[in-house]
Design an enzyme around this catalytic site. Structure first.
Site, PDB file in Angstrom:
ATOM      1  N   ARG A 127       0.836  -1.191   0.000  1.00  0.00           N
ATOM      2  CA  ARG A 127       0.000   0.000   0.000  1.00  0.00           C
ATOM      3  C   ARG A 127       0.874   1.245   0.000  1.00  0.00           C
ATOM      4  O   ARG A 127       1.792   1.368   0.807  1.00  0.00           O
ATOM      5  CB  ARG A 127      -0.919   0.009   1.228  1.00  0.00           C
ATOM      6  CG  ARG A 127      -1.900   1.173   1.243  1.00  0.00           C
ATOM      7  CD  ARG A 127      -2.817   1.109   2.445  1.00  0.00           C
ATOM      8  NE  ARG A 127      -2.145   1.500   3.676  1.00  0.00           N
ATOM      9  CZ  ARG A 127      -2.769   1.778   4.815  1.00  0.00           C
ATOM     10  NH1 ARG A 127      -4.085   1.673   4.876  1.00  0.00           N
ATOM     11  NH2 ARG A 127      -2.096   2.127   5.886  1.00  0.00           N
TER      12      ARG A 127
ATOM     13  N   THR B  75      -1.066   7.677  -1.093  1.00  0.00           N
ATOM     14  CA  THR B  75      -2.309   7.570  -1.853  1.00  0.00           C
ATOM     15  C   THR B  75      -3.257   6.512  -1.299  1.00  0.00           C
ATOM     16  O   THR B  75      -4.443   6.517  -1.602  1.00  0.00           O
ATOM     17  CB  THR B  75      -2.011   7.210  -3.322  1.00  0.00           C
ATOM     18  OG1 THR B  75      -1.447   5.888  -3.378  1.00  0.00           O
ATOM     19  CG2 THR B  75      -1.012   8.207  -3.927  1.00  0.00           C
TER      20      THR B  75
ATOM     21  N   ASP C 121      -0.732  -2.549  13.846  1.00  0.00           N
ATOM     22  CA  ASP C 121      -0.274  -3.143  12.594  1.00  0.00           C
ATOM     23  C   ASP C 121      -0.188  -4.657  12.774  1.00  0.00           C
ATOM     24  O   ASP C 121       0.657  -5.157  13.523  1.00  0.00           O
ATOM     25  CB  ASP C 121       1.096  -2.566  12.212  1.00  0.00           C
ATOM     26  CG  ASP C 121       1.561  -3.041  10.846  1.00  0.00           C
ATOM     27  OD1 ASP C 121       1.787  -4.254  10.690  1.00  0.00           O
ATOM     28  OD2 ASP C 121       1.702  -2.198   9.948  1.00  0.00           O
TER      29      ASP C 121
ATOM     30  N   ASP D 143       3.293  -6.321  12.026  1.00  0.00           N
ATOM     31  CA  ASP D 143       4.298  -6.055  13.065  1.00  0.00           C
ATOM     32  C   ASP D 143       3.999  -6.851  14.327  1.00  0.00           C
ATOM     33  O   ASP D 143       4.920  -7.362  14.988  1.00  0.00           O
ATOM     34  CB  ASP D 143       4.339  -4.563  13.395  1.00  0.00           C
ATOM     35  CG  ASP D 143       4.965  -3.735  12.269  1.00  0.00           C
ATOM     36  OD1 ASP D 143       5.564  -4.342  11.364  1.00  0.00           O
ATOM     37  OD2 ASP D 143       4.860  -2.508  12.321  1.00  0.00           O
TER      38      ASP D 143
END
Length: 213
Positions: free
Chosen positions: A103, A107, A203, A206
């Site tokens: 990703r 944007t 996340d 992670d």
């Protein structure tokens, strides 16, 4: 797109522990596998089967078996790998493909950087694994990728989803014209300014594998 939020006390219990920032990576990985197996039970209700007769010690019995071609499980790298064991535990005869998508943090659009999938997916049921449906760009791109190769039935399994991501997928895949189902453990409140799910769990990659520097 059909959306199924799995309402089960064990799902809620395991998800609560996943959310806790004090949960370490080994525990997070184990709970993710367990939670995905519970979600997979609901996600595979429409898996294709055919009739079969088998001999029991007493008499023949009518039953069903999975039909060909085999279902295809597609984890989105890297975080989706943490869901693979939980999925294949319930569906061990499925084949596994891999899709790497990244990703753009500015944007929020997704692009493909790696894939290991059959060129022709005609007649295949695909189960896409991605822990977090946040902005929706990655999952929408993954689903479109599979459809472009011929997949005719797609189920996406996510731990968490945000309404903004669901809306984007429904908007971008409006003309999909194949059955598409989203199975999640919970629908959270919203996305923050960085595109993270709130309250979420941070996340997922992670927390599964540590921060790769």
């Amino acid at each position: 797109m059909q959306i199924l939020v799995v309402d089960h006390p064990l799902v809620a219990h395991k998800l609560t522990t996943l959310r806790d920032e004090a949960t370490d990576s080994p525990t997070f990985r184990r709970l993710t596998e367990e939670l995905v197996t519970l979600l997979a039970y609901e996600a595979t209700r429409d898996v294709r089967t055919g009739p079969v007769t088998v001999p029991t010690p007493v008499a023949d019995a009518e039953g069903v078996k999975l039909t060909s071609p085999k279902p295809l499980v597609v984890p989105i790298l890297r975080a989706g790998l943490g869901m693979l064991e939980g999925m294949t535990r319930l569906l061990p005869t499925a084949e596994v493909g891999f899709l790497g998508m990244i990703r753009n943090e500015e944007t929020l659009d997704a692009s493909t950087y790696a894939e290991r999938l059959p060129e022709d997916l005609s007649g295949r049921q695909c189960y896409v694994l991605d822990p977090m449906l946040a902005t929706g760009g990655t999952l929408a791109a993954a689903i479109q990728f599979l459809v472009d190769r011929g997949a005719d039935h797609i189920t996406a399994i996510c731990l968490l989803a945000a309404p903004e991501g669901v809306e984007r997928i429904e908007r971008e895949l409006t003309d999909l014209n194949i059955p598409c189902t989203l199975v999640v453990a919970a629908m959270d409140s919203h996305l923050n300014e960085k595109g993270y799910i709130v309250p979420g769990l941070g996340d997922a990659g992670d927390r599964l594998y540590g921060v790769a520097q």
